[in-house]
Design a protein around this motif. Sequence first.
Motif, mmCIF file in Angstrom:
data_model
loop_
_atom_site.group_PDB
_atom_site.id
_atom_site.type_symbol
_atom_site.label_atom_id
_atom_site.label_comp_id
_atom_site.label_asym_id
_atom_site.label_seq_id
_atom_site.Cartn_x
_atom_site.Cartn_y
_atom_site.Cartn_z
ATOM 1 N N GLY A 92 -2.500 4.301 18.009
ATOM 2 C CA GLY A 92 -1.698 3.279 17.351
ATOM 3 C C GLY A 92 -2.255 3.069 15.963
ATOM 4 N N TYR A 93 -2.219 1.855 15.460
ATOM 5 C CA TYR A 93 -2.750 1.570 14.134
ATOM 6 C C TYR A 93 -4.208 1.115 14.231
ATOM 7 C CZ TYR A 93 2.165 1.718 12.807
ATOM 8 O OH TYR A 93 3.465 2.128 12.601
ATOM 9 N N ASP A 94 -5.073 1.894 13.631
ATOM 10 C CA ASP A 94 -6.494 1.557 13.499
ATOM 11 C C ASP A 94 -6.994 2.299 12.270
ATOM 12 O OD1 ASP A 94 -9.027 0.614 13.840
ATOM 13 O OD2 ASP A 94 -9.470 1.718 15.678
ATOM 14 N N HIS A 95 -6.379 1.955 11.119
ATOM 15 C CA HIS A 95 -6.586 2.716 9.896
ATOM 16 C C HIS A 95 -6.799 1.793 8.707
ATOM 17 C CE1 HIS A 95 -4.539 5.531 12.583
ATOM 18 N NE2 HIS A 95 -5.005 6.511 11.838
ATOM 19 N N CYS A 96 -7.326 2.386 7.656
ATOM 20 C CA CYS A 96 -7.589 1.671 6.416
ATOM 21 C C CYS A 96 -6.452 1.943 5.431
ATOM 22 C CB CYS A 96 -8.927 2.143 5.842
ATOM 23 S SG CYS A 96 -9.403 1.344 4.301
ATOM 24 N N ARG B 265 -2.572 -4.472 22.672
ATOM 25 C CA ARG B 265 -1.739 -4.911 21.556
ATOM 26 C C ARG B 265 -1.345 -6.382 21.652
ATOM 27 N NH1 ARG B 265 1.307 0.919 21.846
ATOM 28 N NH2 ARG B 265 -0.388 2.047 20.840
ATOM 29 N N PHE B 266 -2.278 -7.192 22.104
ATOM 30 C CA PHE B 266 -2.038 -8.630 22.186
ATOM 31 C C PHE B 266 -2.445 -9.347 20.902
ATOM 32 C CE2 PHE B 266 -2.466 -12.972 23.902
ATOM 33 C CZ PHE B 266 -1.299 -13.049 24.655
ATOM 34 N N GLY B 267 -3.128 -8.634 20.013
ATOM 35 C CA GLY B 267 -3.526 -9.228 18.742
ATOM 36 C C GLY B 267 -3.613 -8.161 17.672
ATOM 37 N N LEU B 268 -3.522 -8.579 16.417
ATOM 38 C CA LEU B 268 -3.682 -7.641 15.299
ATOM 39 C C LEU B 268 -4.734 -8.175 14.334
ATOM 40 C CD1 LEU B 268 -2.141 -8.836 12.506
ATOM 41 C CD2 LEU B 268 -0.119 -8.212 13.800
ATOM 42 N N CYS B 269 -5.435 -7.240 13.706
ATOM 43 C CA CYS B 269 -6.486 -7.585 12.744
ATOM 44 C C CYS B 269 -6.120 -7.064 11.364
ATOM 45 C CB CYS B 269 -7.828 -6.963 13.158
ATOM 46 S SG CYS B 269 -8.385 -7.383 14.816
ATOM 47 N N LEU B 270 -6.472 -7.822 10.340
ATOM 48 C CA LEU B 270 -6.372 -7.395 8.957
ATOM 49 C C LEU B 270 -7.745 -7.617 8.338
ATOM 50 C CD1 LEU B 270 -2.868 -8.895 8.169
ATOM 51 C CD2 LEU B 270 -3.446 -6.457 8.086
ATOM 52 N N GLU B 271 -8.598 -6.611 8.478
ATOM 53 C CA GLU B 271 -10.003 -6.698 8.070
ATOM 54 C C GLU B 271 -10.127 -6.212 6.630
ATOM 55 O OE1 GLU B 271 -12.277 -4.500 11.184
ATOM 56 O OE2 GLU B 271 -10.326 -4.530 12.181
ATOM 57 N N THR B 272 -10.196 -7.139 5.700
ATOM 58 C CA THR B 272 -10.314 -6.771 4.289
ATOM 59 C C THR B 272 -11.693 -6.163 4.043
ATOM 60 O OG1 THR B 272 -10.997 -9.047 3.820
ATOM 61 C CG2 THR B 272 -8.671 -8.507 3.520
ATOM 62 N N GLU B 273 -11.728 -5.082 3.251
ATOM 63 C CA GLU B 273 -12.972 -4.300 3.188
ATOM 64 C C GLU B 273 -12.927 -3.227 2.115
ATOM 65 O OE1 GLU B 273 -11.542 -0.844 6.311
ATOM 66 O OE2 GLU B 273 -13.097 -2.219 6.972
ATOM 67 N N HIS B 274 -14.049 -2.512 1.986
ATOM 68 C CA HIS B 274 -14.076 -1.209 1.330
ATOM 69 C C HIS B 274 -13.781 -0.163 2.406
ATOM 70 C CE1 HIS B 274 -15.492 -3.166 -2.215
ATOM 71 N NE2 HIS B 274 -15.807 -2.042 -2.830
ATOM 72 N N TYR B 275 -13.636 1.086 2.007
ATOM 73 C CA TYR B 275 -13.222 2.111 2.960
ATOM 74 C C TYR B 275 -14.315 2.361 4.014
ATOM 75 C CZ TYR B 275 -10.123 3.391 -1.003
ATOM 76 O OH TYR B 275 -9.233 3.385 -2.049
ATOM 77 N N PRO B 276 -13.905 2.810 5.200
ATOM 78 C CA PRO B 276 -14.901 3.209 6.209
ATOM 79 C C PRO B 276 -15.732 4.387 5.702
ATOM 80 C CG PRO B 276 -12.680 3.097 7.148
ATOM 81 C CD PRO B 276 -12.529 3.001 5.669
ATOM 82 N N SER C 225 0.836 -1.204 0.000
ATOM 83 C CA SER C 225 0.000 0.000 0.000
ATOM 84 C C SER C 225 0.865 1.246 0.000
ATOM 85 C CB SER C 225 -0.897 0.006 1.245
ATOM 86 O OG SER C 225 -1.599 1.234 1.348
ATOM 87 N N ASP C 226 0.472 2.199 -0.833
ATOM 88 C CA ASP C 226 1.165 3.487 -0.893
ATOM 89 C C ASP C 226 0.440 4.572 -0.106
ATOM 90 O OD1 ASP C 226 3.142 2.471 -2.552
ATOM 91 O OD2 ASP C 226 2.058 3.009 -4.390
ATOM 92 N N SER C 227 -0.803 4.266 0.335
ATOM 93 C CA SER C 227 -1.579 5.316 1.004
ATOM 94 C C SER C 227 -2.565 4.735 2.005
ATOM 95 C CB SER C 227 -2.330 6.171 -0.027
ATOM 96 O OG SER C 227 -3.204 5.367 -0.802
ATOM 97 N N ILE C 228 -2.933 5.570 2.975
ATOM 98 C CA ILE C 228 -3.965 5.218 3.945
ATOM 99 C C ILE C 228 -5.128 6.193 3.810
ATOM 100 C CG2 ILE C 228 -2.315 4.249 5.606
ATOM 101 C CD1 ILE C 228 -2.822 6.887 7.283
ATOM 102 N N VAL C 229 -6.224 5.842 4.491
ATOM 103 C CA VAL C 229 -7.384 6.716 4.567
ATOM 104 C C VAL C 229 -7.305 7.434 5.915
ATOM 105 C CG1 VAL C 229 -9.904 6.831 4.518
ATOM 106 C CG2 VAL C 229 -8.715 5.087 3.169
ATOM 107 N N PRO C 230 -6.792 8.660 5.963
ATOM 108 C CA PRO C 230 -6.653 9.349 7.252
ATOM 109 C C PRO C 230 -8.003 9.644 7.887
ATOM 110 C CG PRO C 230 -6.214 10.864 5.450
ATOM 111 C CD PRO C 230 -6.368 9.496 4.839
ATOM 112 N N VAL C 231 -7.996 9.740 9.226
ATOM 113 C CA VAL C 231 -9.241 9.900 9.979
ATOM 114 C C VAL C 231 -9.169 11.096 10.915
ATOM 115 C CG1 VAL C 231 -9.841 7.459 9.856
ATOM 116 C CG2 VAL C 231 -8.386 8.282 11.739
ATOM 117 N N ASP C 232 -10.357 11.508 11.396
ATOM 118 C CA ASP C 232 -10.406 12.567 12.399
ATOM 119 C C ASP C 232 -10.282 11.933 13.786
ATOM 120 O OD1 ASP C 232 -12.906 11.507 13.090
ATOM 121 O OD2 ASP C 232 -14.035 13.053 12.026
#
Length: 380
Positions: free
Chosen positions: A279-283, A339-350, A230-237
């Motif tokens: 931390g990491y909670d981004h698309c 941070r005991f687990g990580l998720c990779l939730e495949t999806e469309h954007y939030p 991935s070259d980009s993320i979907v930034p959030v407020d």
Amino acid sequence: MKRLPFLLTALIGLCLFGCSKTKTDEKMISTISKEVFGKLPDGQEADLYTLTNANGMTVNITNYGGIITKLTAPDKNGQWADVVLGFDSLPPYLKEHPFFGALVGRYGNRIAKGKFKLGGKDYTLAINNGPNALHGGLKGFDKQLWKATEVKKDSIVGLELEYVSKDMEEGYPGTLSVKVTYTLDNDNALTINYSATTDKETVVNLTNHSYFNLTGLKRDILDHEVTIESDSIVPVDTTLIPTGKLRAVEGTPFDFRKPTKVSAGINKTEDEQIKAGGGYDHCWVIKRSEPGLMKFATVKDPESGRVMEVFTTEPAVQFYTGNFLDGKLQGKGATYVKRFGLCLETEHYPDSPNHPQFPTTVLKPGETYQTTTKYQFSAK
């Protein structure tokens, strides 16, 4: 008469050889079994299905919420261990938990303020995550009892789950007929196929919310090495709702284009996006080199040698690092701390229904929603 002992010995030996061969052959056959997992508050029984491949890999799935309760993977010494967070029994899943292993829908991820417009009509959803709607509502697909059918074909075993979501259930328009199939093959890959049809225009964004820990639930995931195409993320407020723009990962803690430890950038709170997500909670927007099912992520635990490769047909993935785990939940002999687990939730954007520039999540009558995600395990 003198030959009788010899003949008996030969026959017994032949029988033993045949029996031994049968047992060996049985070990090479993939299997699926079913047992009662427990009762729901309304008295209905939930079942637990165990999928086992010829290598000995096992995946446990319950038809309550389509939850993956257990998934084993080998380490570099050939030792198998459970690598997903969850519980050993049904009751904890009936209480509040952060979607451990769950099948998420009708809309995975967040929708701003629980509101969207579709076909000129305004729709309002339940607010269940700060000011926003999250993962399908108060009683999303993760809390429904699905109709289950066992699948077995050649060397593949699986479980087909079906559910009909009624018009306006949790505020979503249209009667949505959903089918989700989990299959386990002898390449140690768990594949999830999602499909859905509707009788009225609606929005759909299905995913699985398994929390992975390749240490075998021994420690947190900060030393896991992650690669994301991935070259980009979907930034959030500050409420984790997309701003509507994309942000390049280069020069930021979000650059996982090369294998990078989770710990490398997760605490760099001088970055406003790390601060917003805790931390990491981004698309992440997947950089596609080809259409269809594509490998976009690799996760490795250096100590155990366990490797998970993730493939999808989806345009994006929500990478979440268990920032909201707080040690209050326990299961499988582990305490689920931050941070005991990580998720990779495949999806469309939030929040796609509120951002027309994002890939659409709209499903119309006559169309079929169809996505596939695969998690493949090995060791190095």
